[in-house]
Write a protein that holds these residues in place. Structure first.
Motif, PDB file in Angstrom:
ATOM      1  N   GLN A  73      13.311 -14.675  47.467  1.00  0.00           N
ATOM      2  CA  GLN A  73      13.896 -15.264  48.670  1.00  0.00           C
ATOM      3  C   GLN A  73      14.966 -16.293  48.302  1.00  0.00           C
ATOM      4  OE1 GLN A  73      13.583 -14.191  51.594  1.00  0.00           O
ATOM      5  NE2 GLN A  73      11.493 -14.041  52.388  1.00  0.00           N
ATOM      6  N   LYS A  82      18.928 -10.247  51.761  1.00  0.00           N
ATOM      7  CA  LYS A  82      18.035 -10.863  52.749  1.00  0.00           C
ATOM      8  C   LYS A  82      17.202  -9.809  53.476  1.00  0.00           C
ATOM      9  CE  LYS A  82      21.117 -14.816  53.294  1.00  0.00           C
ATOM     10  NZ  LYS A  82      22.064 -15.543  54.159  1.00  0.00           N
ATOM     11  N   ALA A  85      14.500  -8.746  50.919  1.00  0.00           N
ATOM     12  CA  ALA A  85      13.510  -9.819  50.765  1.00  0.00           C
ATOM     13  C   ALA A  85      12.627  -9.909  52.015  1.00  0.00           C
ATOM     14  CB  ALA A  85      14.214 -11.147  50.512  1.00  0.00           C
ATOM     15  N   GLY A  86      13.263  -9.748  53.164  1.00  0.00           N
ATOM     16  CA  GLY A  86      12.501  -9.784  54.406  1.00  0.00           C
ATOM     17  C   GLY A  86      11.520  -8.632  54.521  1.00  0.00           C
ATOM     18  N   ALA A  89       8.634  -9.415  52.450  1.00  0.00           N
ATOM     19  CA  ALA A  89       7.861 -10.488  53.082  1.00  0.00           C
ATOM     20  C   ALA A  89       7.002  -9.951  54.234  1.00  0.00           C
ATOM     21  CB  ALA A  89       8.802 -11.577  53.590  1.00  0.00           C
ATOM     22  N   GLN A 108      13.790 -12.478  59.735  1.00  0.00           N
ATOM     23  CA  GLN A 108      14.745 -12.386  58.628  1.00  0.00           C
ATOM     24  C   GLN A 108      15.318 -10.976  58.504  1.00  0.00           C
ATOM     25  OE1 GLN A 108      13.270 -13.768  54.849  1.00  0.00           O
ATOM     26  NE2 GLN A 108      14.850 -12.687  53.676  1.00  0.00           N
TER      27      GLN A 108
END
Length: 429
Positions: A73, A82, A85-86, A89, A108
């Motif tokens: 992140q 992003k 990474a989102g 997550a 995100q």
């Protein structure tokens, strides 16, 4: 309403095994980008940082993934960084049941602008469900509204929007979305969930909308004509509409026909109303039925002055009242108008003598001088409880004016009848 769990997201990792093994040489990267402009553009720093997190996710090592995700992140700079990474997550939050982290992770992914339409539907749905369960109604409203735009006329989304609007005290909007959800579900050829009707009925009831109570109560009992559902439908109708004593008596008669009277109060109200309208035999029969069904026990009858009084007044009148019916019948047929025929037919109805009642109701209509709507209502009641269900529906369809609503309920009974109550069914307000 509370969503039991968020939608299970099937989010594929955007980074391939080769892509995360190390930084791609600059020249090769430019060549790849020129060849395929749609190829994800990851920063070198993110490629390096994301590798441990992705490997942990693929191995379902959620503890390691959660720790490694922080570095990924921190290194994310491009929209694709992003987005990826989102995605990781979201997957980690779902698999560790971390509801606090799930919402921001979904935000995100959506904020990256890289989620394809089908994935957006999943993400907005999960976002809205999570927000609803957390009491963040504005976020839930926006999320479900967005899903409805991306996937219009989906019954589950529409009913979810109805739930949100209800919690926001937007009763008209809640009922509008409920109507759309019911129509969309019917269009699929699948049955409408009982809870959808019950929820709509509760919204209308809480919103003090008598017309809505009738509308959804009738839809509910038409779809699920059980005794407990009949009770819910008819009780909410009685409570939200200002019924005159005659319409209330006709409603209580339907509750008796559908086995939806329950408790001493119901039987008292019915018996008292019948007695006040001049039907001692019906009043006594109702109390006797309450006792035989154990809704009224001997102790209650002995201790309740109201019940005892009704039975003491009605009981002695029954024999003479019933014995006078043949004489009243004869006079009614010779009368100049249909009023006596109507009154005598009502007495027959109260005693459950349906063929005799139907015959005299027809005489009353032929002679005139009576309220045809009320006569047709009562004749339909007799037909519905007798052997002429089809005739009942036709007769009840003629009723207009103040008696029309209860005639519609009786028509549903004529068409559907009543099934036993479901013991485990929770009561709806």
């Amino acid at each position: 309403m509370k969503f039991v769990s968020t939608t299970a997201l099937t989010l594929a990792l955007a980074l391939g095994a080769v892509a995360v093994t190390g930084a791609t040489p600059a020249a090769a990267k430019k060549k790849d980008d020129a060849a395929d402009a749609s190829k994800p553009k990851f920063s070198d720093a993110f490629r390096q940082a994301a590798q441990p997190a992705q490997k942990a996710v693929e191995a379902k090592d959620w503890a390691t993934a959660k720790t490694a995700l922080a570095a990924a992140q921190a290194a994310a700079s491009t929209p694709d960084d992003k987005y990826q990474a989102g995605i990781m997550a979201v997957i980690v939050a779902q698999n560790t049941n971390d509801q606090a982290a799930l919402g921001p992770a979904i935000d995100q992914v959506l904020a990256s602008g890289k989620a394809p339409p089908e994935q957006q539907i999943q993400l907005y749905t999960a976002q809205a469900q999570t927000a609803f369960n957390a009491g963040k109604l504005d976020v839930a409203d926006k999320g479900f509204t967005q899903v409805n735009t991306l996937k219009p006329n989906d019954p589950e989304i529409l009913i979810s929007l109805a739930a949100v609007k209800s919690r926001e005290n937007q009763t008209p909007a809640a009922l509008q979305y409920t109507d759309q959800a019911i129509a969309a579900q019917k269009a699929t050829g699948q049955p409408v969930d009982e809870d959808w009707y019950r929820r709509a009925l509760a919204i209308a009831y809480d919103g003090k909308q008598p017309a809505g109570v009738v509308k959804y109560g009738q839809q509910l009992v038409d779809a699920y004509p059980r005794a407990d559902i009949w009770r819910i439908s008819l009780q909410t109708y009685r409570e939200t509409s200002q019924l005159d004593p005659q319409v209330d008596l006709d409603t209580l008669r339907l509750m008796r026909a559908t086995n939806s009277l329950a408790g001493e109060r119901d039987y008292y109200e019915y018996a008292n109303t019948a007695l006040n309208k001049g039907f001692p035999g019906e009043a006594k029969a109702v109390i006797d039925q309450g006792m035989s069904s154990n809704m009224i026990d001997n102790k209650a009858l002995a201790t309740s002055k109201a019940l005892a009084e009704i039975k003491s007044i009605a009981g002695p009148k029954v024999a003479a009242d019933k014995a006078d019916l043949p004489n009243a019948d004869k006079k009614a047929r010779a009368a100049a108008n249909g009023n006596l025929a109507y009154q005598t037919a009502d007495a027959y109805l109260g005693y459950g003598m349906y063929p005799q009642a139907i015959d005299l109701y027809k005489v009353a209509l032929q002679k005139g001088g009576v309220d045809a709507n009320v006569v047709n209502l009562h004749m339909g009641e007799a037909q519905a409880q007798g052997a002429d269900k089809a005739g009942a529906a036709a007769t009840l369809a003629k009723v207009t004016g103040p008696s029309q609503t209860i005639a519609q309920y009786w028509a549903i009974y004529a068409n559907k009848g009543s099934a036993p109550a479901a013991p485990s069914q929770p009561a709806a307000k």
